[in-house]
Write a protein that holds these residues in place. Structure first.
Motif, PDB file in Angstrom:
ATOM      1  N   ARG A 157       0.850  -1.194   0.000  1.00 51.75           N
ATOM      2  CA  ARG A 157       0.000   0.000   0.000  1.00 51.75           C
ATOM      3  C   ARG A 157       0.885   1.242   0.000  1.00 51.75           C
ATOM      4  NH1 ARG A 157      -3.286  -1.846   4.855  1.00 51.75           N
ATOM      5  NH2 ARG A 157      -2.994   0.316   5.408  1.00 51.75           N
ATOM      6  N   LEU A 158       0.655   2.076  -0.978  1.00 54.26           N
ATOM      7  CA  LEU A 158       1.478   3.256  -1.186  1.00 54.26           C
ATOM      8  C   LEU A 158       1.488   4.158   0.033  1.00 54.26           C
ATOM      9  CD1 LEU A 158       3.226   4.754  -3.233  1.00 54.26           C
ATOM     10  CD2 LEU A 158       1.162   5.785  -4.160  1.00 54.26           C
ATOM     11  N   GLU A 159       0.313   4.566   0.498  1.00 50.22           N
ATOM     12  CA  GLU A 159       0.228   5.502   1.620  1.00 50.22           C
ATOM     13  C   GLU A 159       0.672   4.876   2.929  1.00 50.22           C
ATOM     14  OE1 GLU A 159      -0.437   8.755   1.409  1.00 50.22           O
ATOM     15  OE2 GLU A 159      -0.763   8.587  -0.756  1.00 50.22           O
ATOM     16  N   ALA A 160       0.231   3.667   3.192  1.00 47.66           N
ATOM     17  CA  ALA A 160       0.457   3.053   4.502  1.00 47.66           C
ATOM     18  C   ALA A 160       1.841   2.434   4.643  1.00 47.66           C
ATOM     19  CB  ALA A 160      -0.613   1.995   4.770  1.00 47.66           C
ATOM     20  N   ASN A 161       2.466   2.063   3.547  1.00 50.74           N
ATOM     21  CA  ASN A 161       3.730   1.345   3.650  1.00 50.74           C
ATOM     22  C   ASN A 161       4.893   2.037   2.944  1.00 50.74           C
ATOM     23  OD1 ASN A 161       2.552  -0.783   5.118  1.00 50.74           O
ATOM     24  ND2 ASN A 161       1.872  -1.756   3.243  1.00 50.74           N
ATOM     25  N   LEU A 162       4.784   2.177   1.660  1.00 52.26           N
ATOM     26  CA  LEU A 162       5.922   2.647   0.873  1.00 52.26           C
ATOM     27  C   LEU A 162       6.360   4.058   1.247  1.00 52.26           C
ATOM     28  CD1 LEU A 162       4.903   1.200  -2.610  1.00 52.26           C
ATOM     29  CD2 LEU A 162       6.261   0.117  -0.809  1.00 52.26           C
ATOM     30  N   LYS A 163       5.400   4.934   1.387  1.00 55.92           N
ATOM     31  CA  LYS A 163       5.743   6.321   1.719  1.00 55.92           C
ATOM     32  C   LYS A 163       6.377   6.435   3.103  1.00 55.92           C
ATOM     33  CE  LYS A 163       2.626   8.688  -1.426  1.00 55.92           C
ATOM     34  NZ  LYS A 163       1.556   9.682  -1.591  1.00 55.92           N
ATOM     35  N   LEU A 164       5.997   5.548   4.021  1.00 52.31           N
ATOM     36  CA  LEU A 164       6.598   5.572   5.359  1.00 52.31           C
ATOM     37  C   LEU A 164       8.086   5.240   5.305  1.00 52.31           C
ATOM     38  CD1 LEU A 164       3.873   3.875   7.578  1.00 52.31           C
ATOM     39  CD2 LEU A 164       4.487   6.293   7.471  1.00 52.31           C
ATOM     40  N   ARG A 165       8.464   4.305   4.435  1.00 55.31           N
ATOM     41  CA  ARG A 165       9.878   3.967   4.311  1.00 55.31           C
ATOM     42  C   ARG A 165      10.671   5.134   3.731  1.00 55.31           C
ATOM     43  NH1 ARG A 165       6.467   0.271   5.142  1.00 55.31           N
ATOM     44  NH2 ARG A 165       7.109  -1.775   5.829  1.00 55.31           N
ATOM     45  N   VAL A 166      10.084   5.819   2.767  1.00 58.63           N
ATOM     46  CA  VAL A 166      10.758   6.977   2.188  1.00 58.63           C
ATOM     47  C   VAL A 166      10.858   8.105   3.233  1.00 58.63           C
ATOM     48  CG1 VAL A 166      10.574   8.776   0.412  1.00 58.63           C
ATOM     49  CG2 VAL A 166      10.215   6.373  -0.188  1.00 58.63           C
ATOM     50  N   GLN A 167       9.835   8.291   4.033  1.00 56.52           N
ATOM     51  CA  GLN A 167       9.915   9.282   5.115  1.00 56.52           C
ATOM     52  C   GLN A 167      11.044   8.932   6.078  1.00 56.52           C
ATOM     53  OE1 GLN A 167       5.937   9.148   6.736  1.00 56.52           O
ATOM     54  NE2 GLN A 167       5.273  10.929   5.558  1.00 56.52           N
ATOM     55  N   TRP A 168      11.170   7.657   6.410  1.00 59.03           N
ATOM     56  CA  TRP A 168      12.238   7.231   7.295  1.00 59.03           C
ATOM     57  C   TRP A 168      13.607   7.521   6.669  1.00 59.03           C
ATOM     58  CZ3 TRP A 168      15.898   3.237   6.738  1.00 59.03           C
ATOM     59  CH2 TRP A 168      16.662   2.990   7.873  1.00 59.03           C
ATOM     60  N   MET A 169      13.748   7.228   5.375  1.00 59.71           N
ATOM     61  CA  MET A 169      15.006   7.503   4.680  1.00 59.71           C
ATOM     62  C   MET A 169      15.312   9.001   4.700  1.00 59.71           C
ATOM     63  SD  MET A 169      14.759   5.050   1.339  1.00 59.71           S
ATOM     64  CE  MET A 169      14.243   3.357   1.461  1.00 59.71           C
ATOM     65  N   THR A 170      14.289   9.800   4.480  1.00 59.68           N
ATOM     66  CA  THR A 170      14.462  11.253   4.524  1.00 59.68           C
ATOM     67  C   THR A 170      14.896  11.689   5.920  1.00 59.68           C
ATOM     68  OG1 THR A 170      12.791  11.516   2.804  1.00 59.68           O
ATOM     69  CG2 THR A 170      13.311  13.465   4.104  1.00 59.68           C
ATOM     70  N   GLY A 171      14.310  11.069   6.943  1.00 64.06           N
ATOM     71  CA  GLY A 171      14.681  11.374   8.320  1.00 64.06           C
ATOM     72  C   GLY A 171      16.133  11.048   8.642  1.00 64.06           C
ATOM     73  N   LEU A 172      16.706  10.076   7.933  1.00 62.50           N
ATOM     74  CA  LEU A 172      18.129   9.766   8.101  1.00 62.50           C
ATOM     75  C   LEU A 172      19.002  10.841   7.481  1.00 62.50           C
ATOM     76  CD1 LEU A 172      18.519   5.969   7.233  1.00 62.50           C
ATOM     77  CD2 LEU A 172      18.875   7.032   9.444  1.00 62.50           C
ATOM     78  N   GLY A 173      18.389  11.623   6.593  1.00 61.25           N
ATOM     79  CA  GLY A 173      19.142  12.653   5.896  1.00 61.25           C
ATOM     80  C   GLY A 173      19.376  12.358   4.432  1.00 61.25           C
TER      81      GLY A 173
END
Length: 159
Positions: free
Chosen positions: A49-65
């Motif tokens: 699921r794009l909203e519930a799963n995939l985007k969360l991983r990208v947010q986490w990656m962004t949070g790493l910098g």
């Protein structure tokens, strides 16, 4: 063009999820070719699921910098990274790296260049980092090289 080249590999029943996912991947910075190749390499992305799963991983990656080009590079080379559990895989392994002295910037750089590192077990990762650190050899490059070695080759070389 890309769809006509790879489109036959997709089940018509899931094609409704292909367009939004392809659009999102290209918005992340992947080319049309890279986006379609990611789906062909790892069609399980279509079940995520794009909203519930995939985007969360990208947010986490962004949070790493990680910046957009780093995220696109990681996904293009190893689309599996988008389906790994945040709580059971990505965060714990990032924490293992932090515990061995890696900064968020170094973790982000490692994830961009070698996302497959997160496919190894935590036990293997922790053990090999510990051995390399005890020898004063722990770097991003040495870790990447050590992780792909067989157990026998790693033991012969470092233990």
């Amino acid at each position: 063009k890309v769809t006509s080249r790879y489109g036959q590999k997709f089940n018509p029943e899931v094609n409704g999820s292909v367009k939004p996912l392809l659009q999102w991947l290209t918005e992340l910075g992947l080319t049309d070719e890279q986006s379609m190749k990611a789906l062909v390499m790892y069609p399980l992305l279509l079940r995520s699921r794009l909203e519930a799963n995939l985007k969360l991983r990208v947010q986490w990656m962004t949070g790493l910098g990680m910046d957009g080009s780093q995220i696109a590079k990681a996904i293009a080379s190893f689309p599996h990274i988008l389906t790994y559990s945040l709580e059971e895989n990505l965060k714990p392994k990032a924490q293992l790296l932090r515990e061995r002295g890696f900064t968020n910037a170094e973790i982000a750089s490692t994830l961009a260049k070698d996302p497959q590192l997160f496919s190894y077990s935590s036990k293997r990762l922790a053990h090999r980092m510990g051995v390399l650190q005890a020898l004063g050899l722990l770097t991003k490059t040495s870790l990447r090289n050590a992780m792909v070695m067989t157990d026998a080759k790693f033991a012969a070389r470092f233990e």
